[in-house]
Design an enzyme around this catalytic site. Structure first.
Site, PDB file in Angstrom:
ATOM      1  N   TYR A 158       0.891  -1.189  -0.021  1.00  0.00           N
ATOM      2  CA  TYR A 158       0.081   0.119   0.143  1.00  0.00           C
ATOM      3  C   TYR A 158       1.085   1.432   0.125  1.00  0.00           C
ATOM      4  O   TYR A 158       0.410   2.276  -0.153  1.00  0.00           O
ATOM      5  CB  TYR A 158      -0.860  -0.027   1.262  1.00  0.00           C
ATOM      6  CG  TYR A 158      -2.020  -0.936   1.184  1.00  0.00           C
ATOM      7  CD1 TYR A 158      -3.384  -0.753   0.925  1.00  0.00           C
ATOM      8  CD2 TYR A 158      -1.662  -2.222   1.531  1.00  0.00           C
ATOM      9  CE1 TYR A 158      -4.270  -1.592   0.675  1.00  0.00           C
ATOM     10  CE2 TYR A 158      -2.611  -3.476   1.375  1.00  0.00           C
ATOM     11  CZ  TYR A 158      -3.971  -2.990   1.090  1.00  0.00           C
ATOM     12  OH  TYR A 158      -4.853  -4.017   1.084  1.00  0.00           O
ATOM     13  N   LYS A 225       3.429 -14.082   6.087  1.00  0.00           N
ATOM     14  CA  LYS A 225       3.824 -15.066   5.115  1.00  0.00           C
ATOM     15  C   LYS A 225       5.211 -15.300   4.848  1.00  0.00           C
ATOM     16  O   LYS A 225       5.886 -14.992   3.725  1.00  0.00           O
ATOM     17  CB  LYS A 225       2.982 -14.536   3.702  1.00  0.00           C
ATOM     18  CG  LYS A 225       3.037 -15.516   2.683  1.00  0.00           C
ATOM     19  CD  LYS A 225       2.076 -16.774   2.785  1.00  0.00           C
ATOM     20  CE  LYS A 225       2.580 -17.734   1.673  1.00  0.00           C
ATOM     21  NZ  LYS A 225       2.029 -19.302   1.725  1.00  0.00           N
ATOM     22  N   ASP A 276      -1.734 -18.500   5.058  1.00  0.00           N
ATOM     23  CA  ASP A 276      -2.750 -19.142   4.213  1.00  0.00           C
ATOM     24  C   ASP A 276      -3.545 -20.257   5.416  1.00  0.00           C
ATOM     25  O   ASP A 276      -4.780 -20.336   5.331  1.00  0.00           O
ATOM     26  CB  ASP A 276      -2.075 -19.862   3.159  1.00  0.00           C
ATOM     27  CG  ASP A 276      -0.703 -20.440   3.540  1.00  0.00           C
ATOM     28  OD1 ASP A 276       0.154 -19.825   3.066  1.00  0.00           O
ATOM     29  OD2 ASP A 276      -0.464 -21.515   4.155  1.00  0.00           O
ATOM     30  N   ASP A 300      -6.107  -6.978   5.360  1.00  0.00           N
ATOM     31  CA  ASP A 300      -7.056  -6.289   4.337  1.00  0.00           C
ATOM     32  C   ASP A 300      -7.933  -7.885   4.159  1.00  0.00           C
ATOM     33  O   ASP A 300      -9.067  -7.669   4.196  1.00  0.00           O
ATOM     34  CB  ASP A 300      -6.499  -5.608   3.166  1.00  0.00           C
ATOM     35  CG  ASP A 300      -7.597  -4.929   2.172  1.00  0.00           C
ATOM     36  OD1 ASP A 300      -8.741  -4.868   2.972  1.00  0.00           O
ATOM     37  OD2 ASP A 300      -7.270  -4.410   1.101  1.00  0.00           O
TER      38      ASP A 300
END
Ligand code: NAD
Length: 413
Positions: A158, A225, A276, A300
């Site tokens: 972002y 991640k 995940d 998000d």
């Protein structure tokens, strides 16, 4: 240039030694936003006012000050959709609430939401995800979902450094990466940069830990991640544990240091999960999650997915918090196809307003709204999004829903 005039009779919130001082008649900024934003804001403001009146008689009252972003700002500020005057007023007033703002996909201006968070350094996006009895849910046990997501709000992809495929800038960066670092990329590819810093990661996790301790929560999960993005998301995880170890050693225990899974009384556990699997675990074992701290993009995705488990974005509240300034907001978008139809669920904005009242320390007024919302849904009176998930419900428009809710609040008080 249009001036922003504060309403007479109200007093500005100010800060002393880092603590907000809330007058009984605070001036609070509101931004209607685009699409369904204006009708939702117009319908919700009287409900917040009624809750405050019911809870405190005439002793407390909000003095609303309209501020402008997006299309309405352009009308007032010679085409400017992101006026500096609005930013200055939010900094000055310290608390504001906003409706959704439209952002074109692929072209046009950058997201005003992202710009707002960055301009005011609202570094923590806080999204509570909690089941309200009666709300339709795809889960068998939605009551097990009760968590608060702390999403880092200023960095990650972002940050807005993106170069279009085939542009001279992208080509130049591609060649630089190849020549300087020996990293080959396909020609004519778009490129984005993902900055994750120690400072931003630590202040976000610090805030999540403080929240967990203050509210008596049992765990903080660092979602990342880092197995793939070691120096960004992996570093986020590492810095998160570091804050816990260096600043909260007496109260926070790392999962791997827990003896046989037992958590000592008064302590909070910090753990981490890869993004995940966390999506899966949140469906299968939601009771294992309490406070989740995560970089921007994961947060998000996760916020909307988690919201779906307890009724969807139509009722999910949210806040963007800096050290002094807080902007509460509906978490859904501007839903342009429903604009002006008196149709959508006011829950997201309404409950964001309840969060705002809690932020002021006006918990009784906030509690009335949350309770009346649940009771209204239990009465079978709902907007279209819930009606299509419920067997015997009466579908009503936004305003009718809030009329019923207001009656419910009155009977509760
Ligand atoms: P959206 O949230 O506007 O709509 C997604 C779906 O949810 C649609 O079917 C919509 O009708 C429904 N929906 C949204 N709000 C609802 C409500 N209150 N009650 C019931 N149903 C509701 O998302 P989108 O279509 O992806 O985006 C539309 C615009 O909003 C885009 O310009 C996007 O950038 C912007 N947006 C803004 C924000 C924000 O201001 N915080 C957040 C997300 C999207």
């Amino acid at each position: 240039m249009t001036e922003i005039a504060y309403p007479p009779g109200g007093t500005k919130i100010h800060s002393e030694n880092g603590r907000l001082q809330i007058p009984d008649r605070p001036i609070i900024g509101y931004i209607e936003g685009d699409g369904v934003g204006p009708e939702l804001m117009t319908a919700c403001r009287p409900v917040w006012d009624t809750a405050v009146r019911l809870a405190y008689g005439g002793r407390r009252r909000i003095h609303w000050c309209e501020l402008f972003l997006g299309a309405k700002a352009a009308e007032k500020f010679d085409g400017e959709i992101f006026p500096e005057a609005t930013l200055d007023a939010i900094r000055d007033l310290k608390v504001a609430i906003k409706g959704p703002l439209t952002t074109p996909v692929g072209s046009g201006h950058r997201s005003l939401n992202v710009s707002l968070r960055q301009a005011l350094d609202l570094y923590a996006c806080v999204r509570p995800v909690r089941y309200l009895p009666g709300v339709p849910s795809p889960m068998r046990h939605p009551e097990k979902v009760d968590l608060v997501i702390f999403r880092e709000n200023t960095e990650d992809v972002y940050a807005g450094i993106e170069l279009a495929a085939g542009s001279p800038e992208a080509e130049s960066l591609r060649r630089f990466l190849e020549q300087r670092f020996g990293r080959r990329l396909p020609p004519a590819c778009g490129l984005g940069v993902k900055p994750i810093s120690e400072r931003a990661s630590k202040r976000l996790v610090r805030r999540a830990i403080r929240f967990a301790l203050e509210k008596g929560r049992r765990s903080i999960t660092l979602m990342h991640k880092g197995n793939i993005m070691k120096h960004t998301e992996g570093a986020f995880r590492q810095w998160g544990y570091q804050v816990a170890r260096e600043e909260f050693a007496d109260r926070v225990v790392a999962e791997q240091d827990l003896a046989a899974g037992s958590l000592p009384e008064g302590k909070v556990v910090i753990k981490d999960r890869i993004a995940d699997i966390l999506f899966q675990l949140l469906l299968l074992r939601p009771e294992d999650f309490d406070v989740i701290a995560t970089p921007n993009l994961n947060g998000d995705y996760l916020s909307d997915a988690a919201a779906a488990q307890v009724g969807g974005v139509g009722i999910a509240p949210g806040a963007n918090l800096g050290d002094e300034v807080a902007v509460f907001e509906a978490t859904h978008g501007s839903a342009p196809k429903y604009a002006g139809l008196n149709k959508v669920n006011p829950g997201s904005l309404l409950l964001s307003g309840a969060m705002m009242l809690e932020h002021l320390g006006w918990n009784e007024a906030a509690g009335l709204i949350v309770e009346a919302y649940a009771r209204t849904v239990q009465d079978g009176i709902v907007t279209y999004d819930f009606a299509r998930q419920m067997a015997r419900a009466r579908e009503v428009g936004t305003r009718e829903f809030l009329l019923h809710l207001t009656k419910r609040m009155t009977s509760l008080s």
